[in-house]
Design a protein around this motif. Structure first.
Motif, PDB file in Angstrom:
ATOM      1  N   THR A  66       9.005   5.663 -15.564  1.00  0.00           N
ATOM      2  CA  THR A  66       8.846   5.555 -14.115  1.00  0.00           C
ATOM      3  C   THR A  66      10.196   5.295 -13.448  1.00  0.00           C
ATOM      4  N   GLY A  67      10.907   4.287 -13.943  1.00  0.00           N
ATOM      5  CA  GLY A  67      12.150   3.863 -13.302  1.00  0.00           C
ATOM      6  C   GLY A  67      13.190   4.963 -13.239  1.00  0.00           C
ATOM      7  N   SER A  68      13.296   5.758 -14.297  1.00  0.00           N
ATOM      8  CA  SER A  68      14.346   6.784 -14.301  1.00  0.00           C
ATOM      9  C   SER A  68      14.054   7.860 -13.249  1.00  0.00           C
ATOM     10  N   VAL A  69      12.789   8.131 -13.007  1.00  0.00           N
ATOM     11  CA  VAL A  69      12.436   9.120 -11.972  1.00  0.00           C
ATOM     12  C   VAL A  69      12.625   8.510 -10.575  1.00  0.00           C
ATOM     13  N   VAL A  70      12.301   7.232 -10.428  1.00  0.00           N
ATOM     14  CA  VAL A  70      12.520   6.554  -9.136  1.00  0.00           C
ATOM     15  C   VAL A  70      13.990   6.703  -8.723  1.00  0.00           C
ATOM     16  N   GLY A  71      14.893   6.364  -9.651  1.00  0.00           N
ATOM     17  CA  GLY A  71      16.315   6.394  -9.321  1.00  0.00           C
ATOM     18  C   GLY A  71      16.786   7.792  -8.961  1.00  0.00           C
ATOM     19  N   GLN A  72      16.283   8.771  -9.683  1.00  0.00           N
ATOM     20  CA  GLN A  72      16.723  10.144  -9.406  1.00  0.00           C
ATOM     21  C   GLN A  72      16.204  10.644  -8.060  1.00  0.00           C
ATOM     22  N   ILE A  73      14.965  10.270  -7.721  1.00  0.00           N
ATOM     23  CA  ILE A  73      14.449  10.688  -6.404  1.00  0.00           C
ATOM     24  C   ILE A  73      15.242   9.978  -5.304  1.00  0.00           C
ATOM     25  N   ALA A  74      15.572   8.711  -5.535  1.00  0.00           N
ATOM     26  CA  ALA A  74      16.359   7.982  -4.526  1.00  0.00           C
ATOM     27  C   ALA A  74      17.717   8.664  -4.320  1.00  0.00           C
ATOM     28  N   LYS A  75      18.326   9.128  -5.415  1.00  0.00           N
ATOM     29  CA  LYS A  75      19.603   9.865  -5.270  1.00  0.00           C
ATOM     30  C   LYS A  75      19.392  11.135  -4.446  1.00  0.00           C
ATOM     31  N   LEU A  76      18.279  11.847  -4.734  1.00  0.00           N
ATOM     32  CA  LEU A  76      17.987  13.074  -3.971  1.00  0.00           C
ATOM     33  C   LEU A  76      17.821  12.791  -2.483  1.00  0.00           C
ATOM     34  N   LYS A  77      17.417  11.568  -2.161  1.00  0.00           N
ATOM     35  CA  LYS A  77      17.209  11.200  -0.759  1.00  0.00           C
ATOM     36  C   LYS A  77      18.476  10.602  -0.139  1.00  0.00           C
ATOM     37  N   GLY A  78      19.594  10.691  -0.860  1.00  0.00           N
ATOM     38  CA  GLY A  78      20.874  10.257  -0.272  1.00  0.00           C
ATOM     39  C   GLY A  78      21.151   8.773  -0.380  1.00  0.00           C
ATOM     40  N   CYS A  79      20.508   8.098  -1.352  1.00  0.00           N
ATOM     41  CA  CYS A  79      20.715   6.654  -1.500  1.00  0.00           C
ATOM     42  C   CYS A  79      21.749   6.369  -2.589  1.00  0.00           C
ATOM     43  N   ARG A  80      22.261   5.146  -2.546  1.00  0.00           N
ATOM     44  CA  ARG A  80      23.061   4.612  -3.648  1.00  0.00           C
ATOM     45  C   ARG A  80      22.075   3.891  -4.567  1.00  0.00           C
ATOM     46  N   VAL A  81      22.166   4.163  -5.875  1.00  0.00           N
ATOM     47  CA  VAL A  81      21.116   3.674  -6.772  1.00  0.00           C
ATOM     48  C   VAL A  81      21.703   2.836  -7.901  1.00  0.00           C
ATOM     49  N   ILE A  82      21.105   1.657  -8.073  1.00  0.00           N
ATOM     50  CA  ILE A  82      21.519   0.753  -9.151  1.00  0.00           C
ATOM     51  C   ILE A  82      20.307   0.497 -10.052  1.00  0.00           C
ATOM     52  N   GLY A  83      20.507   0.664 -11.342  1.00  0.00           N
ATOM     53  CA  GLY A  83      19.400   0.484 -12.273  1.00  0.00           C
ATOM     54  C   GLY A  83      19.612  -0.720 -13.170  1.00  0.00           C
ATOM     55  N   ILE A  84      18.533  -1.470 -13.417  1.00  0.00           N
ATOM     56  CA  ILE A  84      18.573  -2.604 -14.350  1.00  0.00           C
ATOM     57  C   ILE A  84      17.826  -2.179 -15.614  1.00  0.00           C
ATOM     58  N   ALA A  85      18.509  -2.289 -16.761  1.00  0.00           N
ATOM     59  CA  ALA A  85      17.871  -1.872 -18.021  1.00  0.00           C
ATOM     60  C   ALA A  85      18.392  -2.753 -19.151  1.00  0.00           C
ATOM     61  N   GLY A  86      17.704  -2.685 -20.289  1.00  0.00           N
ATOM     62  CA  GLY A  86      18.054  -3.521 -21.434  1.00  0.00           C
ATOM     63  C   GLY A  86      18.973  -2.802 -22.405  1.00  0.00           C
ATOM     64  N   GLY A  87      20.247  -3.166 -22.402  1.00  0.00           N
ATOM     65  CA  GLY A  87      21.186  -2.635 -23.400  1.00  0.00           C
ATOM     66  C   GLY A  87      22.136  -1.597 -22.842  1.00  0.00           C
ATOM     67  N   GLN A  88      23.344  -1.564 -23.458  1.00  0.00           N
ATOM     68  CA  GLN A  88      24.401  -0.673 -22.991  1.00  0.00           C
ATOM     69  C   GLN A  88      24.013   0.796 -23.135  1.00  0.00           C
ATOM     70  N   GLU A  89      23.320   1.124 -24.216  1.00  0.00           N
ATOM     71  CA  GLU A  89      22.979   2.539 -24.456  1.00  0.00           C
ATOM     72  C   GLU A  89      22.107   3.076 -23.311  1.00  0.00           C
ATOM     73  N   LYS A  90      21.104   2.288 -22.909  1.00  0.00           N
ATOM     74  CA  LYS A  90      20.238   2.732 -21.812  1.00  0.00           C
ATOM     75  C   LYS A  90      21.028   2.811 -20.505  1.00  0.00           C
ATOM     76  N   CYS A  91      21.917   1.831 -20.291  1.00  0.00           N
ATOM     77  CA  CYS A  91      22.719   1.842 -19.055  1.00  0.00           C
ATOM     78  C   CYS A  91      23.635   3.072 -19.028  1.00  0.00           C
ATOM     79  N   ASP A  92      24.239   3.388 -20.180  1.00  0.00           N
ATOM     80  CA  ASP A  92      25.112   4.566 -20.241  1.00  0.00           C
ATOM     81  C   ASP A  92      24.328   5.833 -19.919  1.00  0.00           C
ATOM     82  N   TRP A  93      23.103   5.937 -20.477  1.00  0.00           N
ATOM     83  CA  TRP A  93      22.272   7.132 -20.229  1.00  0.00           C
ATOM     84  C   TRP A  93      21.969   7.267 -18.735  1.00  0.00           C
ATOM     85  N   LEU A  94      21.687   6.140 -18.086  1.00  0.00           N
ATOM     86  CA  LEU A  94      21.333   6.185 -16.660  1.00  0.00           C
ATOM     87  C   LEU A  94      22.465   6.772 -15.830  1.00  0.00           C
TER      88      LEU A  94
END
Ligand SMILES: NC(=O)c1ccc[n+]([C@@H]2O[C@H](COP(=O)([O-])OP(=O)(O)OC[C@H]3O[C@@H](n4cnc5c(N)ncnc54)[C@H](OP(=O)(O)O)[C@@H]3O)[C@@H](O)[C@H]2O)c1
Length: 336
Positions: free
Chosen positions: A162-190
């Motif tokens: 859910t969260g990864s799609v939320v962030g991408q839609i927010a980017k499509l709507k012209g927002c600045r997006v910050i994601g909170i996730a567990g671990g560097q690997e997930k953060c790098d992927w985001l």
């Protein structure tokens, strides 16, 4: 495990604390016969969603709890094997609420029980970005969060389905997006694949302080999937007239006690902000239009869907548990 019968996982006991393999019981039944108007489907993929942890417990919710001995509930995708319903032909690819088993009879053809996949849509995509999690992201963000261009949007559980799609839609709507996730690997992927502007690793960083550093003007929209300390940190960092979307609170789904209420609620008063929960099922009538838009973004390369596909019905309990130990990388699916 043989394959010429209907292999199933049933709820054996209600979990106490973290869901465990011992909560489930494996069994085999004859393949069911579809009656008048019914359809027999062979499940090819199962979808795993945190909400079913809640339904394992005997308490009132927006869906009745599972009964002991019931086949574990869950979304699925598969193929029609026999049909007594003119709307479905043998061979049709479908998604529905098939549960943790090889075969199921769909007695209703409403969109949640059984629906035909659109031409060219894969079953994993139908269970993820075009399924409940993608639609949750779509309606939760756009209808409840109401993002505007230039807004700062914070998402917890950001690397999940859910969260990864939320962030991408927010980017499509012209927002600045910050994601909170567990671990560097997930953060790098985001940042690398999903186009998030910044990330916070809640396992190694002070979430409250990092939000403050990254968003000195505050958050305009917060999309909450986790609850607990993360919600607390977000509520303490709201901009004026912020919208807080309460989608879920997975950090407490395996707790026996409800989490303590957030201390920062008065900040909603000070910032004139709004906090609102929602259930995606209330938007069923609007699903087709949302899927059309999500598909358009996918085809234009503006939206990526990450699917974590495990193998084998025998691994269903372990696969479900991946949602709660954070092992899943995007939408958790099991291929049968
Ligand atoms: N309101 C609705 O209609 C609706 C519909 C669908 C889903 N939801 C909610 O949406 C949320 C996400 O669901 P999803 O299906 O997309 O699952 P998901 O995010 O793909 O997977 C769950 C993720 O939650 C995180 N997590 C698990 N336990 C945690 C804990 N104790 N503390 C912090 N993070 C934890 C893990 O990520 P990390 O590795 O980052 O910890 C894990 O990967 C859930 O809260 C779910 O209940 C709501």
């Amino acid at each position: 495990m043989s394959t010429d019968t209907n292999r199933q996982w049933r709820l054996k006991e209600r979990p106490q604390g973290m869901v465990a393999e011992s909560n489930f019981e494996y069994g085999e039944q004859p393949i069911p016969e579809p009656g008048d108007g019914e359809v027999l489907v062979q499940n090819l993929y199962l979808s795993f969603d945190p909400t079913f942890r809640g339904q394992m417990v005997d308490r009132p919710s927006y869906v009745a709890p599972m009964q002991l001995g019931e086949v574990m509930r869950g979304g699925s995708g598969g193929q029609v094997i026999r049909s007594n319903n003119p709307r479905f032909q043998v061979g049709d690819l479908v998604s529905g609420s098939g549960g943790w088993q090889d075969y199921f009879v769909a007695s209703s053809d409403d969109v949640l029980s059984l629906s035909k996949l659109a031409e060219g849509v894969s079953i994993p995509n139908a269970l993820s970005v075009f399924g409940i999690t993608g639609l949750t992201a779509y309606f939760g963000l756009l209808d409840i969060g109401q993002p505007k261009p230039g807004d700062t949007v914070l998402v917890s559980g950001a690397a999940g389905a859910t969260g990864s799609v939320v962030g991408q839609i927010a980017k499509l709507k012209g927002c600045r997006v910050i994601g909170i996730a567990g671990g560097q690997e997930k953060c790098d992927w985001l940042k690398r694949e999903a186009g998030f502007d910044d990330t916070i690793d809640y396992k190694s960083e002070n979430v409250y302080k990092r939000i403050r550093e990254l968003c000195p003007q505050g958050i305009n929209v917060h999309f909450e999937n986790v609850g607990g300390d993360i919600l607390e940190a977000a509520l303490g960092n709201l901009a004026m007239n912020a919208r807080v979307v309460l989608c879920g609170g997975i950090s407490s789904y395996n707790s026996e006690q409800a989490p303590p209420g957030p201390n920062s609620l008065m900040n909603l008063v000070i910032t004139r902000s709004r906090i609102e929960g929602f259930i995606v099922l209330d938007y069923v009538k609007q699903f087709p239009l949302a899927v059309k838009e999500l598909a358009q973004w996918m085809s234009e390369g503006k939206l990526v869907s990450q699917e974590d596909i495990q193998q084998g019905l025998e691994n269903a309990p372990q696969t479900f548990m991946r949602l709660f130990n954070g092992k899943n990388r995007g939408k958790q699916i099991l291929k049968l």
